[in-house]
Design a protein around this motif. Structure first.
Motif, PDB file in Angstrom:
ATOM      1  N   VAL A 128       0.875  -1.166   0.000  1.00 29.51           N
ATOM      2  CA  VAL A 128       0.000   0.000   0.000  1.00 29.51           C
ATOM      3  C   VAL A 128       0.910   1.212   0.000  1.00 29.51           C
ATOM      4  CG1 VAL A 128      -1.974  -1.096   1.126  1.00 29.51           C
ATOM      5  CG2 VAL A 128      -0.217  -0.047   2.530  1.00 29.51           C
ATOM      6  N   ASN A 162      -5.426   0.626  -2.671  1.00 27.49           N
ATOM      7  CA  ASN A 162      -4.948   0.315  -1.324  1.00 27.49           C
ATOM      8  C   ASN A 162      -5.974  -0.519  -0.556  1.00 27.49           C
ATOM      9  OD1 ASN A 162      -2.410   1.547  -1.474  1.00 27.49           O
ATOM     10  ND2 ASN A 162      -3.235   3.531  -0.884  1.00 27.49           N
ATOM     11  N   LEU A 176      -5.487  -4.323   1.134  1.00 28.71           N
ATOM     12  CA  LEU A 176      -5.798  -4.641   2.528  1.00 28.71           C
ATOM     13  C   LEU A 176      -6.838  -5.742   2.628  1.00 28.71           C
ATOM     14  CD1 LEU A 176      -5.741  -1.103   4.155  1.00 28.71           C
ATOM     15  CD2 LEU A 176      -3.995  -2.890   4.252  1.00 28.71           C
ATOM     16  N   ARG A 227      -6.479  -9.374   4.481  1.00 29.01           N
ATOM     17  CA  ARG A 227      -7.459  -9.918   5.430  1.00 29.01           C
ATOM     18  C   ARG A 227      -8.011 -11.264   4.966  1.00 29.01           C
ATOM     19  NH1 ARG A 227      -8.445  -4.408   6.243  1.00 29.01           N
ATOM     20  NH2 ARG A 227      -9.899  -4.241   4.515  1.00 29.01           N
ATOM     21  N   ILE A 281       2.903  -7.820   3.359  1.00 29.80           N
ATOM     22  CA  ILE A 281       2.444  -6.497   2.941  1.00 29.80           C
ATOM     23  C   ILE A 281       3.548  -5.494   3.274  1.00 29.80           C
ATOM     24  CG2 ILE A 281       1.225  -6.025   5.098  1.00 29.80           C
ATOM     25  CD1 ILE A 281      -0.828  -4.483   3.255  1.00 29.80           C
ATOM     26  N   HIS A 302       4.561  -1.411   3.482  1.00 29.67           N
ATOM     27  CA  HIS A 302       4.023  -0.053   3.566  1.00 29.67           C
ATOM     28  C   HIS A 302       5.078   0.871   4.139  1.00 29.67           C
ATOM     29  CE1 HIS A 302       3.389   0.940   7.855  1.00 29.67           C
ATOM     30  NE2 HIS A 302       3.489  -0.370   7.989  1.00 29.67           N
ATOM     31  N   LEU A 358       0.064   2.303   7.354  1.00 29.41           N
ATOM     32  CA  LEU A 358      -0.783   1.517   8.245  1.00 29.41           C
ATOM     33  C   LEU A 358      -0.621   2.026   9.667  1.00 29.41           C
ATOM     34  CD1 LEU A 358      -0.178  -2.025   6.745  1.00 29.41           C
ATOM     35  CD2 LEU A 358      -1.961  -0.361   6.197  1.00 29.41           C
ATOM     36  N   PHE A 410      -4.994   0.177  12.554  1.00 25.89           N
ATOM     37  CA  PHE A 410      -4.790  -1.001  11.716  1.00 25.89           C
ATOM     38  C   PHE A 410      -4.506  -2.205  12.604  1.00 25.89           C
ATOM     39  CE2 PHE A 410      -2.149  -4.031   9.428  1.00 25.89           C
ATOM     40  CZ  PHE A 410      -2.954  -4.274   8.328  1.00 25.89           C
ATOM     41  N   HIS A 454      -4.144  -6.548  12.277  1.00 25.43           N
ATOM     42  CA  HIS A 454      -4.184  -7.818  11.555  1.00 25.43           C
ATOM     43  C   HIS A 454      -3.279  -8.793  12.314  1.00 25.43           C
ATOM     44  CE1 HIS A 454      -4.977 -10.395   8.162  1.00 25.43           C
ATOM     45  NE2 HIS A 454      -3.687 -10.633   8.028  1.00 25.43           N
TER      46      HIS A 454
END
Length: 128
Positions: free
Chosen positions: A8, A17, A21, A25, A32, A34, A38, A42, A44
């Motif tokens: 992203v 973006n 994401l 998920r 990922i 970035h 994030l 955020f 995860h």
């Protein structure tokens, strides 16, 4: 097999973006990437590797960034799923931040525990 990677970034549209994401998920991505994208909010839990490429002058953003990788996965099938790997070059001077992070639950850490070094602008530990 090869890892599935995406990123992203501010060169991508909001929709692009968001798609990345969602792919993360949904389990389509293994990695990922970035840079400053994030932030707060955020979450995860399956993320388990955090690579730091820049200094964090204050503790809070460092703790927030590292915290992305150290979340506990409830119902994990084994202990390996709840291991986190934090990678940073020693020259970034984040050892004090990391030591404070490891003890933050018990000592209530904030930036008052850090001070600027007198000559080289490095962060130094003032906690015994």
């Amino acid at each position: 097999s090869a890892f599935k990677v995406d990123f992203v970034g501010n060169k991508r549209s909001r929709a692009e973006n968001a798609k990345v994401l969602q792919d993360l998920r949904d389990g389509y991505l293994d990695i990922i990437i970035h840079v400053g994208m994030l932030g707060e909010g955020f979450d995860h839990p399956p993320l388990s590797v955090c690579v730091v490429f820049r200094r964090f002058a204050s503790f809070a953003p460092f703790a927030q960034f590292v915290g992305r990788a150290v979340r506990t996965i409830k119902g994990a099938s084994n202990d390996e799923d709840n291991k986190a790997y934090i990678i940073a070059h020693p020259a970034l001077g984040l050892i004090t931040h990391w030591e404070l992070y490891k003890h933050s639950d018990s000592v209530g850490v904030d930036d008052s525990l850090l001070q600027r070094g007198p000559s080289n602008d490095a962060w130094v530990d003032i906690v015994d």
